[in-house]
Each structure stands twice: as C-alpha cells, then as structure tokens.
Design a protein around this motif. Sequence first.
Motif, PDB file in Angstrom:
ATOM      1  N   VAL A 320     -16.658 -66.268 -11.882  1.00 52.09           N
ATOM      2  CA  VAL A 320     -15.818 -66.571 -10.713  1.00 52.09           C
ATOM      3  C   VAL A 320     -16.147 -65.639  -9.554  1.00 52.09           C
ATOM      4  N   LYS A 321     -16.300 -64.358  -9.850  1.00 52.32           N
ATOM      5  CA  LYS A 321     -16.591 -63.374  -8.802  1.00 52.32           C
ATOM      6  C   LYS A 321     -17.924 -63.692  -8.108  1.00 52.32           C
ATOM      7  N   VAL A 322     -18.948 -63.945  -8.903  1.00 47.59           N
ATOM      8  CA  VAL A 322     -20.266 -64.246  -8.334  1.00 47.59           C
ATOM      9  C   VAL A 322     -20.219 -65.537  -7.522  1.00 47.59           C
ATOM     10  N   ALA A 323     -19.526 -66.545  -8.037  1.00 49.32           N
ATOM     11  CA  ALA A 323     -19.462 -67.838  -7.353  1.00 49.32           C
ATOM     12  C   ALA A 323     -18.738 -67.737  -6.013  1.00 49.32           C
ATOM     13  N   ILE A 324     -17.646 -66.967  -5.958  1.00 46.86           N
ATOM     14  CA  ILE A 324     -16.906 -66.828  -4.709  1.00 46.86           C
ATOM     15  C   ILE A 324     -17.767 -66.159  -3.641  1.00 46.86           C
ATOM     16  N   TRP A 325     -18.470 -65.104  -4.007  1.00 42.91           N
ATOM     17  CA  TRP A 325     -19.346 -64.440  -3.041  1.00 42.91           C
ATOM     18  C   TRP A 325     -20.452 -65.378  -2.566  1.00 42.91           C
ATOM     19  N   GLY A 326     -21.071 -66.083  -3.492  1.00 45.12           N
ATOM     20  CA  GLY A 326     -22.187 -66.965  -3.115  1.00 45.12           C
ATOM     21  C   GLY A 326     -21.764 -68.103  -2.213  1.00 45.12           C
ATOM     22  N   THR A 327     -20.705 -68.821  -2.607  1.00 46.42           N
ATOM     23  CA  THR A 327     -20.266 -69.956  -1.792  1.00 46.42           C
ATOM     24  C   THR A 327     -19.686 -69.498  -0.461  1.00 46.42           C
ATOM     25  N   TRP A 357     -13.822 -75.974  14.623  1.00 45.52           N
ATOM     26  CA  TRP A 357     -12.576 -75.765  13.908  1.00 45.52           C
ATOM     27  C   TRP A 357     -12.513 -76.546  12.601  1.00 45.52           C
ATOM     28  N   VAL A 358     -13.151 -77.714  12.545  1.00 48.05           N
ATOM     29  CA  VAL A 358     -13.224 -78.450  11.281  1.00 48.05           C
ATOM     30  C   VAL A 358     -14.021 -77.650  10.261  1.00 48.05           C
ATOM     31  N   PHE A 359     -15.122 -77.046  10.705  1.00 48.28           N
ATOM     32  CA  PHE A 359     -15.945 -76.240   9.810  1.00 48.28           C
ATOM     33  C   PHE A 359     -15.204 -74.967   9.380  1.00 48.28           C
ATOM     34  N   VAL A 360     -14.425 -74.361  10.292  1.00 48.78           N
ATOM     35  CA  VAL A 360     -13.667 -73.158   9.947  1.00 48.78           C
ATOM     36  C   VAL A 360     -12.655 -73.464   8.842  1.00 48.78           C
ATOM     37  N   LEU A 361     -11.929 -74.579   8.973  1.00 52.62           N
ATOM     38  CA  LEU A 361     -10.949 -74.947   7.952  1.00 52.62           C
ATOM     39  C   LEU A 361     -11.620 -75.229   6.607  1.00 52.62           C
ATOM     40  N   ALA A 362     -12.799 -75.849   6.638  1.00 49.45           N
ATOM     41  CA  ALA A 362     -13.547 -76.092   5.402  1.00 49.45           C
ATOM     42  C   ALA A 362     -13.985 -74.764   4.769  1.00 49.45           C
ATOM     43  N   PHE A 363     -14.388 -73.802   5.607  1.00 51.49           N
ATOM     44  CA  PHE A 363     -14.802 -72.483   5.123  1.00 51.49           C
ATOM     45  C   PHE A 363     -13.653 -71.748   4.442  1.00 51.49           C
ATOM     46  N   VAL A 364     -12.477 -71.783   5.039  1.00 53.08           N
ATOM     47  CA  VAL A 364     -11.313 -71.080   4.482  1.00 53.08           C
ATOM     48  C   VAL A 364     -10.931 -71.658   3.120  1.00 53.08           C
ATOM     49  N   ALA A 365     -11.163 -72.950   2.910  1.00 57.33           N
ATOM     50  CA  ALA A 365     -10.813 -73.590   1.633  1.00 57.33           C
ATOM     51  C   ALA A 365     -11.835 -73.323   0.535  1.00 57.33           C
ATOM     52  N   GLU A 366     -13.010 -72.813   0.894  1.00 60.42           N
ATOM     53  CA  GLU A 366     -14.111 -72.705  -0.066  1.00 60.42           C
ATOM     54  C   GLU A 366     -13.816 -71.780  -1.252  1.00 60.42           C
ATOM     55  N   PRO A 367     -13.217 -70.581  -1.073  1.00 58.44           N
ATOM     56  CA  PRO A 367     -12.941 -69.738  -2.246  1.00 58.44           C
ATOM     57  C   PRO A 367     -12.047 -70.419  -3.287  1.00 58.44           C
ATOM     58  N   ALA A 368     -10.993 -71.075  -2.820  1.00 54.55           N
ATOM     59  CA  ALA A 368     -10.093 -71.752  -3.761  1.00 54.55           C
ATOM     60  C   ALA A 368     -10.815 -72.897  -4.464  1.00 54.55           C
ATOM     61  N   ARG A 369     -11.646 -73.623  -3.724  1.00 54.70           N
ATOM     62  CA  ARG A 369     -12.395 -74.721  -4.345  1.00 54.70           C
ATOM     63  C   ARG A 369     -13.353 -74.179  -5.408  1.00 54.70           C
ATOM     64  N   THR A 370     -13.952 -73.019  -5.142  1.00 55.37           N
ATOM     65  CA  THR A 370     -14.854 -72.393  -6.100  1.00 55.37           C
ATOM     66  C   THR A 370     -14.125 -72.027  -7.384  1.00 55.37           C
ATOM     67  N   VAL A 371     -12.928 -71.444  -7.258  1.00 60.86           N
ATOM     68  CA  VAL A 371     -12.125 -71.114  -8.436  1.00 60.86           C
ATOM     69  C   VAL A 371     -11.806 -72.372  -9.228  1.00 60.86           C
ATOM     70  N   ASN A 372     -11.455 -73.448  -8.551  1.00 61.42           N
ATOM     71  CA  ASN A 372     -11.146 -74.705  -9.239  1.00 61.42           C
ATOM     72  C   ASN A 372     -12.330 -75.206 -10.057  1.00 61.42           C
ATOM     73  N   ILE A 373     -13.519 -75.129  -9.488  1.00 54.41           N
ATOM     74  CA  ILE A 373     -14.696 -75.655 -10.179  1.00 54.41           C
ATOM     75  C   ILE A 373     -15.077 -74.799 -11.375  1.00 54.41           C
ATOM     76  N   VAL A 374     -15.212 -73.479 -11.169  1.00 55.58           N
ATOM     77  CA  VAL A 374     -15.685 -72.598 -12.244  1.00 55.58           C
ATOM     78  C   VAL A 374     -14.643 -72.478 -13.353  1.00 55.58           C
ATOM     79  N   MET A 375     -13.382 -72.248 -12.992  1.00 50.34           N
ATOM     80  CA  MET A 375     -12.357 -72.095 -14.016  1.00 50.34           C
ATOM     81  C   MET A 375     -12.046 -73.425 -14.693  1.00 50.34           C
ATOM     82  N   GLY A 376     -12.138 -74.523 -13.951  1.00 50.16           N
ATOM     83  CA  GLY A 376     -11.950 -75.830 -14.571  1.00 50.16           C
ATOM     84  C   GLY A 376     -13.005 -76.080 -15.635  1.00 50.16           C
TER      85      GLY A 376
END
Length: 463
Positions: A320-327, A357-376
């Motif tokens: 999870v840690k590695v994935a969050i930094w990478g994404t 601003w659309v890209f900024v909102l997508a960027f802010v969501a990326e860590p949570a999406r990463t947790v969902n994928i790896v932990m899922g």
Amino acid sequence: MSHQPKSRVLDKGLWGMSAPMLVDQAVTFTIPLTDMFFLSRISDSAAAAVGAVSPLVFAGNTLLMVTAFAGSSIASQRIGANKYDTANATIMAYVFLIMGLAVLTALAINTGGAYVAGWMPLSETVETHAVTYLGIIGWMVAIWGLRASYQTILNVYGEPKWNTISNFVFFGANILGNSIVVFGLFGVPKMGVDGVAMASVAAIFCSFVFTFSIVHFKLGLRLPLRQGVREFRSLIKPVLRIAAPASLEPVSFNMYMIVLNWIVAGVGDLALKVKVYAFNTFLFCLMISVALGMATEVIIAQRVGRNEFAEADRQMRHSVKVAIWGTGLLALLWVALNQQMLGIYTDDPAILAFGFWVFVLAFVAEPARTVNIVMGSALRSTGDAAFISYSTIAVIWLFSVPLAYVLTITLGWGIYGVMSAALADESVRAAIKWWRWRKEHWKEYGVAAREAREAKRRNLMNQ
C-alpha cells in the motif's frame, strides 16, 4: 508430477513479481488512451459515445477477471501448501467456468448494450455511435476473459513477464488495426466506431493465442482435463466463495460509473466529453496500483496457504505504501500536464478550459483509489471478500450516487460535482477496507482454514 513446473512467486517477492506486471499494466492502460485518440480522430462525439458506455465493457471485463483471480487465489493457496495436483485441477475448473461466462457476457453486451445507450440522455449522434460500438465489442470482452484466465496461470507460476509480452502483442495489433480502419491504410476503406471495435476484437485474439501458446508449449503446463470435469463441483466451490461476492464490488462500481455518466450527460455533451477525456487519462495512473495489487494478491495467497499471517500483513502494508507514492507522483505529473494531455484528443477551447480543476480533483482522489485497489486485492486473495463487496455496494448506492446527483444537478456544480462525489466515494470505501484488514478476520477465510474447520466438524459428527 515431477515434470510439472513449480511456482517461483515467493522466491521473486514483490519487486520480482510486480516489475514485469508494472510494464504489463503500463501497456494495458495505454490502450484506452490510444483508443480514445483514434476515436477523437473520428469526432469528439465518437470519443464521448464510447467513453459514456465503456463502463459496461469494463463491467464485463471485470466479472471475468475477478473470477480468474479468485480461481488463481485458491490455486496459489494450494501451491503454498505444496498441493500442485489439486492446484492444477482448480485451474482447469476455473478456466471451464470462465469459458461459459465469457459467452454469456459477450451476448449480454452485444444485445443489451443498445438498451443501456438508449436509457442514457445522450444526443442522437452520440447514441448512434454508442449502439454501434456495443453491438461488436462484446466479443472482445469474451476473449479478454479467456486471456485473463491464462494470464493468472502465468502469475501463479511466477512467470508474469510473458503477460507483459502478451500485452505488447495486443497493443501493437490494436495500434495497427486502428490505424488501418481509421486512416484507411493499405487501401482499406475508412471506417468509424465499428472499425475501432473490430480492431479491438482482432487485437485481443492475437494476444490470447500468444498467451495460450506460452502456457502450454513454453511453460509446459499440463492441465488435468478429466479431473477438472469430474471434480468440477468440488473444485469450483471455494473459487465461487471468493468470486461471487468479489465480483459484485467491481461490477457494481462500473454500473456506478454508468450512472455518473448518465448524470453528466444530463448536464450536456460538453461536460460528458470533459469527463471521458479526464477519466481515461487518469486510468493510466492505475497501472501502478493494479500491478502491485496483482503481485500482492498472489504473494499473500501463498503466505496464507502456509499460515504465515505476520508476513502477509507486512506485505500488504508495504505494498500500500509503495503504491500510494507511485500513483501519487504519476497523478501529480498529469495535473501539471493537463492542457497537453487534453490537447492530444481535442483543440476545443471549451473542453480545455475545464482541464486543470477536473485533473486536480482526480489527483486528490488517487490515494484513496490506490488503497481500494491494493487492499481489495489482498482481502480477496485471503477469501475475505463478502463483507467488502456488500459494504462497497451499500456505500455506492446509498451514499455516493445520491451525493453525485445532489452536487451535480441539485446544487448545479456540473462536472465538478461528479468529481467531488467520486472523491468522497473512494475515501469512504478505502476507510472501510483498512478497518476490515485491521480486524484480521481474513486469517479465518483461507481455504486451508475452512477445510480444517469442516474436517473438525465432520469428525465431531462422526463421534
């Protein structure tokens, strides 16, 4: 069975497994970008049409892939316990299952896609393109599922590098096919969305043939056909215990994406085009979390098969840690290059104006999406799939969809409302997955633990 290959997963570890998978996923997630490029050469409406209905295609792909990964998780646990004969019989059983599901999925998309497109508030031009695309692309989904089943075999045996080459075959064939039908190369008449769909079907078929050949001729794996048929029911039972609930989460999520596209389409074609271009661009960021999730899934499944729970927990946290930094770093680059990325597809100033601003909102969501994928992936690999799937469905349909509608339509935030709702959705689901892992119920859901409990129960009944 000394002639059969042995798994090298634990010998390679996270980096040895994930490095080729990262290249593999980089190629995989480049494909939607290239498809969007070719579609935008036809028109922005063609790109918007395919983008609007693509979650239906992703849902079909996901159903088949989750089934394949559920089967590979059980096979990996068997291998972790050094039960190769049962592991290979399990592989044969889930390949049979995916073959049947693949045909049903293709027919559902090809015949039912027109109803989905008609239900959405699309303009007449966009709807026509969408119906044409869905009438063909179902067969790509079917072959994709068959290829996924063979790719999981290579992952289980610690040979993911061949999947990377397979995806390069797909990527090259897709580029060539799209170039021929869109630009009219080699004297072939120019085609529209139908040509792009047919190019995808041809490309995935070439990739499947390559993967099939590697498993049976290069790796030399001999799957027990008769045992797979004779013991299908008992072999597939633990697979379905993971696949049935696990498939509900990603399929529900893709249906949620269809609803979001429906909400955005109600705002107008411009908002839909912006959302499609931004979403497909940020799909590329998933290559890191998906690759690490796949590698982690196989490793943790084998650790659980050995009852090495502490090692499994450390592996998940590290992944999870590695994935969050990478994404996160890749998503930040996308934000910095938002105008250039959108400029690949269009020169419409109205679309470009939304970019930052659309890209900024997508960027802010990326860590949570990463947790969902790896932990899922980690939770599914242990067999703890039901709670996560049911909680995800509840969050999506009781919280996320109503929030998206209120922000986008009721409050009039437009595309920003949808993106904000998506951020909230990813964050809530990530928090639930993290809580579930820390509760450690996953230690009780491995196939070995279940079989031990069942054996104990039978012994008590016989006494």
